[in-house]
Design an enzyme around this catalytic site. Structure first.
Site, PDB file in Angstrom:
ATOM      1  N   SER A 183     -19.132 -11.002  55.307  1.00 59.70           N
ATOM      2  CA  SER A 183     -18.628 -10.293  56.483  1.00 59.70           C
ATOM      3  C   SER A 183     -17.274  -9.640  56.274  1.00 59.70           C
ATOM      4  CB  SER A 183     -18.557 -11.247  57.680  1.00 59.70           C
ATOM      5  OG  SER A 183     -17.713 -12.346  57.399  1.00 59.70           O
ATOM      6  N   HIS A 211     -25.141  -9.955  58.865  1.00 60.91           N
ATOM      7  CA  HIS A 211     -24.703  -8.599  58.538  1.00 60.91           C
ATOM      8  C   HIS A 211     -25.696  -7.874  57.631  1.00 60.91           C
ATOM      9  CE1 HIS A 211     -20.670  -9.190  60.308  1.00 60.91           C
ATOM     10  NE2 HIS A 211     -20.835 -10.434  59.903  1.00 60.91           N
ATOM     11  N   LYS A 242     -25.202  -7.984  66.564  1.00 59.14           N
ATOM     12  CA  LYS A 242     -24.789  -6.918  65.657  1.00 59.14           C
ATOM     13  C   LYS A 242     -25.811  -5.780  65.715  1.00 59.14           C
ATOM     14  CE  LYS A 242     -22.031 -10.179  63.044  1.00 59.14           C
ATOM     15  NZ  LYS A 242     -22.145 -11.275  64.030  1.00 59.14           N
TER      16      LYS A 242
END
Length: 394
Positions: A183, A211, A242
């Protein structure tokens, strides 16, 4: 007896940063999470969001949340175990399992809670869990919540991973846990080698793909797909906050492992379920990704475009293949000062300080969205160059 609150007055960094007007946290948004935002009364180019596919403002995703709110109300008022399971939860789990090509999915109320709930349920007394040193904080807290022994290996150092595997007793169970995309640095785990070593030593593999989903792999299926290892990774963990533009988290695995977690994971059993609106928006965002896999290609294009613009301007970055592009600023106070100057000039970035980085390797973490335009990337790169040049870093 010492007053337990004494430590609350000892945060010198916060005190100094506020005194110098370079405190970087809790800036308030007054608009949607988008490529451009209104933050504290001024337009800022948003380079600090994990909204990788830009779906927080997608009309179909927003409408799905509105309809769920109207149909189901504001919350579930209970855990999934008891009164808090909606058909929406089951629909989300089924759709995500099919997308990720896994047998089953378990959803959690947050991504952080997912790692707590998965690792603490899988790693028991006498077991071992082995972590990359740059893994997310939630992985470390999941290890602490388990009753197993945690070992760590140097970041992406496969020789050190093998040394840690050799420390595990032959009769002990072992889980290797790694971020898929890290990250802070935006680099990708060496998953082929991790899988090879896991097979050699009899360990299982879990990838935190918070991610990676929507960023890498076939149609955005993540890090394992990126390497063609979907059938070699035992557990995927991910978030809805996300690429899927919502809130919550998940575990994708075999049905056997999922059922074990459902019935033994304390963070899952004793937490209220994902709200109806969050569940519906995650479903809608997943459907958008399936409908338009070109989103992943646009994200890759604009990320590479921005990297090239920064390099052209003499800005030192950590290279990667992901939307996370860290800019080196080295020292803590320099980093906070530069972040504040960028903020005042109209660009929002995240300050990354120890322990998220090594000492003297502080970063400004920038991240792109598929909906950023080249014009916005150029404008942001010009502002960043101007500010860094004034600080002797470009």
């Amino acid at each position: 007896m010492t007053d337990i609150f004494t430590k609350c007055a000892e945060n010198e960094l916060v005190t100094e940063a506020r005194a110098r007007d370079i405190y970087p946290y809790f800036h308030a948004l007054q608009s949607r999470q988008d490529t451009e935002v209104i933050m504290e009364g001024k337009r800022r180019i948003m380079l600090g969001s994990n909204n990788y596919l830009g779906l927080t403002t997608c009309p179909r995703v927003v409408q799905a949340g509105i309809e769920a709110l109207e149909r189901y109300g504001t919350g579930c008022s209970g855990s999934r175990f008891l009164n808090g399971t909606l058909m929406l939860h089951q629909e989300l789990e089924a759709k995500l399992a099919a997308f990720l090509r896994k047998e089953d999915v378990v959803t959690f109320s947050t991504g952080f809670q997912s790692n707590l709930g998965i690792i603490s349920a899988i790693v028991g007394r006498g077991d071992y869990v082995i972590c990359d040193r740059e893994n997310h904080a939630s992985i470390y807290d999941g290890c602490k919540l388990s009753y197993g022994t945690m070992l760590r290996y140097k970041h992406s150092d496969m020789a050190d991973l093998e040394r840690q595997l050799q420390r595990v007793p032959e009769r002990a169970g072992c889980l290797i846990v790694t971020d898929g995309v890290f990250s802070m640095g935006g680099d990708i785990a060496n998953l082929p080698e991790i899988v090879r070593l896991a097979k050699e030593y009899g360990a299982r593999v879990m990838v935190d793909d918070a991610h990676g989903l929507g960023v890498l792999g076939d149609g955005g299926r993540g890090t394992a797909s990126h390497f063609g290892l979907e059938d070699q990774v035992d557990i995927y963990m991910g978030t809805f906050s996300k690429s899927l533009a919502s809130l919550g988290g998940y575990m994708a695995s075999s049905h056997l492992v999922a059922e074990h977690v459902r019935h033994t994971s304390r963070p899952f059993i004793f937490s209220a379920s994902i709200t109806p609106a969050s569940c519906a928006t995650a479903i809608a965002a997943l459907e958008e990704l399936e409908r338009d896999p070109g989103l992943v290609e646009r994200l890759a294009h604009i990320s590479q475009y921005f990297r090239e613009r920064l390099v052209e301007r003499g800005i030192k970055i950590r290279m990667s293949q992901t939307p996370i592009i860290p800019i080196y600023t080295y020292e803590i106070m320099d980093t906070l000062s530069i972040a504040k100057q960028l903020y005042d000039a109209g660009v929002y970035v995240n300050s990354s300080l120890p322990p998220a980085t090594a000492p003297h390797e502080c970063l400004l973490r920038t991240s792109l969205m598929a909906t950023h335009t080249e014009a916005l990337a150029d404008e942001a790169a010009d502002i960043i160059q101007d500010v860094l040049r004034k600080n002797g870093l470009a």
